[in-house]
Design a protein around this motif. Structure first.
Motif, mmCIF file in Angstrom:
data_model
loop_
_atom_site.group_PDB
_atom_site.id
_atom_site.type_symbol
_atom_site.label_atom_id
_atom_site.label_comp_id
_atom_site.label_asym_id
_atom_site.label_seq_id
_atom_site.Cartn_x
_atom_site.Cartn_y
_atom_site.Cartn_z
ATOM 1 N N ASP A 1 9.786 -6.120 1.501
ATOM 2 C CA ASP A 1 9.071 -6.245 2.771
ATOM 3 C C ASP A 1 8.138 -7.443 2.557
ATOM 4 O O ASP A 1 7.067 -7.295 1.967
ATOM 5 C CB ASP A 1 8.302 -4.935 3.016
ATOM 6 N N LEU B 1 0.822 -1.206 0.000
ATOM 7 C CA LEU B 1 0.000 0.000 0.000
ATOM 8 C C LEU B 1 0.861 1.263 0.000
ATOM 9 O O LEU B 1 0.381 2.357 0.252
ATOM 10 C CB LEU B 1 -0.950 -0.022 1.190
ATOM 11 N N GLN C 1 -4.577 -7.785 2.285
ATOM 12 C CA GLN C 1 -4.792 -9.197 1.958
ATOM 13 C C GLN C 1 -5.320 -9.968 3.172
ATOM 14 O O GLN C 1 -6.283 -10.719 3.063
ATOM 15 C CB GLN C 1 -3.472 -9.810 1.453
ATOM 16 N N GLY D 1 3.405 2.263 1.951
ATOM 17 C CA GLY D 1 3.813 2.909 3.212
ATOM 18 C C GLY D 1 5.304 3.191 3.280
ATOM 19 O O GLY D 1 5.719 4.324 3.571
ATOM 20 N N HIS D 2 6.121 2.188 3.001
ATOM 21 C CA HIS D 2 7.569 2.418 3.039
ATOM 22 C C HIS D 2 7.980 3.406 1.951
ATOM 23 O O HIS D 2 8.791 4.297 2.182
ATOM 24 C CB HIS D 2 8.332 1.100 2.850
ATOM 25 N N ASP E 1 4.335 -4.731 -7.438
ATOM 26 C CA ASP E 1 3.528 -5.642 -6.611
ATOM 27 C C ASP E 1 2.763 -6.599 -7.515
ATOM 28 O O ASP E 1 2.384 -6.250 -8.630
ATOM 29 C CB ASP E 1 2.552 -4.876 -5.696
ATOM 30 N N ARG E 2 2.546 -7.802 -6.981
ATOM 31 C CA ARG E 2 1.766 -8.812 -7.723
ATOM 32 C C ARG E 2 0.283 -8.570 -7.583
ATOM 33 O O ARG E 2 -0.513 -9.162 -8.298
ATOM 34 C CB ARG E 2 2.013 -10.202 -7.111
ATOM 35 N N GLY F 1 5.922 -11.069 2.824
ATOM 36 C CA GLY F 1 4.680 -11.421 3.520
ATOM 37 C C GLY F 1 3.476 -10.716 2.948
ATOM 38 O O GLY F 1 3.474 -10.268 1.813
ATOM 39 N N ASN G 1 6.056 -9.643 -10.678
ATOM 40 C CA ASN G 1 6.743 -10.386 -9.633
ATOM 41 C C ASN G 1 8.125 -9.774 -9.418
ATOM 42 O O ASN G 1 8.836 -9.504 -10.393
ATOM 43 C CB ASN G 1 6.878 -11.838 -10.105
ATOM 44 N N TYR G 2 8.522 -9.593 -8.160
ATOM 45 C CA TYR G 2 9.828 -8.961 -7.940
ATOM 46 C C TYR G 2 10.986 -9.834 -8.402
ATOM 47 O O TYR G 2 12.091 -9.347 -8.598
ATOM 48 C CB TYR G 2 10.001 -8.510 -6.481
#
Ligand SMILES: C[S@@+](CC[C@H](N)C(=O)[O-])C[C@H]1O[C@@H](n2cnc3c(N)ncnc32)[C@H](O)[C@@H]1O
Length: 328
Positions: A114, A46, A121, A48-49, A66-67, A116, A92-93
């Motif tokens: 980051d 989302l 989700q 944040g970082h 992000d996936r 997880g 995908n990273y």
């Protein structure tokens, strides 16, 4: 209402990023001096970082991957005030190099992972990650592709299920749980989170129910890791992320369980080694070069205040390394 406020409101207070000040401190110290630093946030979530990094490092540009398309929708809104400084990628990273190539970017000063799940989700029952509410057994981070947890639970053999639950969930009752799932699915497919949670709850002997977590926690973790191929992605992503880093660039990874953390620690250690020959070999034959300096001799953990305010932070740990100039 300004866009930033509006984005925050649509999110409620759903995702509190973990160890933000530590992440910002790390990158600010190391890359803020670069002329026009670029950082790839491989798990944008989302945002944040990324938001905190963009605020702290004025010349920074971020590529956010992000996936999960619904996470990207929120991140786009949240980071709208930084338009021009953020590029968004659905993917995908582990394909860092391809994504950067598409954007005409050769190398970057920072890579952040980051790992997880985001609260988006976990907290939405329809995503099927949580046993706390009833929902379809989905668990895909990328809902546009791949098999769901229901596909897996209802189709793989008992032996495979046991292996998944044992390996990715470190569940000592994996055999019993797998047997119970297979028994249940002979009547009708297991299709919801609460059905599965009950099967696991009943399969584990009461006296072995853990005190602090739901008995289905480990099985849910295992299925989620399998559905999203999380450990394979991490293995590929660490290599891919390191390869796109410029010399003096920083890679930082926040992990949430020991399977992930072991991989991250092992990866950084290997990169920092000067030699990988067996210790009894009289001279070095391996030609290994030191490729990285570990910046976190021990993992960094969140403060007590943070874990009190955000229980999701409890199991997190941060490791980071700096890529060194290639040695002759
Ligand atoms: C813990 S959240 C990240 C939260 C984010 N740092 C923030 O501050 O909002 C992890 C995110 O990584 C994404 N993700 C996990 N594995 C991925 C992968 N292999 N490639 C791309 N995104 C991934 C998930 O969809 C999720 O949105």
């Amino acid at each position: 209402m300004n866009e930033r406020r509006e984005a925050a409101d649509t999110m409620g207070d759903i995702h509190q990023p973990v160890m933000v000040s530590q992440v910002v401190g790390l990158f600010s110290r190391q890359i803020a001096e670069a002329h026009a630093p670029v950082l790839v946030d491989g798990t944008l979530g989302l945002g944040g970082h990324s938001e905190a990094l963009l605020q702290a490092i004025p010349r920074l540009t971020i590529v956010g991957i992000d996936r999960d398309e619904s996470a990207l929708v929120i991140a786009r809104r949240r980071l709208a005030p930084f338009s021009g400084r953020v590029r968004f990628v659905h993917g995908n990273y582990r394909d860092f190099a391809e994504h950067l190539h598409t954007l005409n970017i050769g190398s970057v000063e920072g890579v952040l992972l980051d790992l997880g799940l985001s609260s988006l989700q976990i907290d939405r029952p329809e995503r099927g990650f949580s046993f706390r509410a009833s929902g379809p057994l989905d668990m895909r981070m990328d809902q546009s592709a791949g098999e769901s947890a229901a596909d897996l639970v209802n189709n793989v053999s008992e032996g495979e299920l046991e292996q998944i639950i044992s390996r990715y969930g470190e569940e000592r009752f994996a055999r019993r749980v797998a047997r119970a799932i297979v028994a249940a699915r002979t009547t009708s497919p297991v299709s919801t989170t609460d059905e599965l949670a009950k099967i696991v709850y009943d399969a584990i002997p009461r006296r072995f129910h853990p005190n602090r977590i739901h008995p289905a926690t480990r099985t849910f973790q295992a299925l989620r890791i399998a559905v999203n191929e999380e450990l394979d992605n991490l293995e590929g992503g660490l290599d891919a992320g390191f390869s796109v880093l410029a010399a003096d660039g920083i890679m930082a990874v926040i992990s949430f369980h020991s399977l992930e953390d072991r991989m991250v620690k092992g990866f950084f250690r290997h990169k920092a080694l000067a030699c990988t020959c067996p210790p009894d070999l009289p001279t070095c034959m391996c030609d290994k070069k030191v490729e990285a300096e570990i910046l976190t001799k021990r993992a960094i953990f969140p403060t007590e205040e943070e874990t009190e305010a955000n229980p999701r932070a409890r199991s997190s740990r941060l490791r980071a390394a700096k890529k060194l100039e290639p040695q002759e």
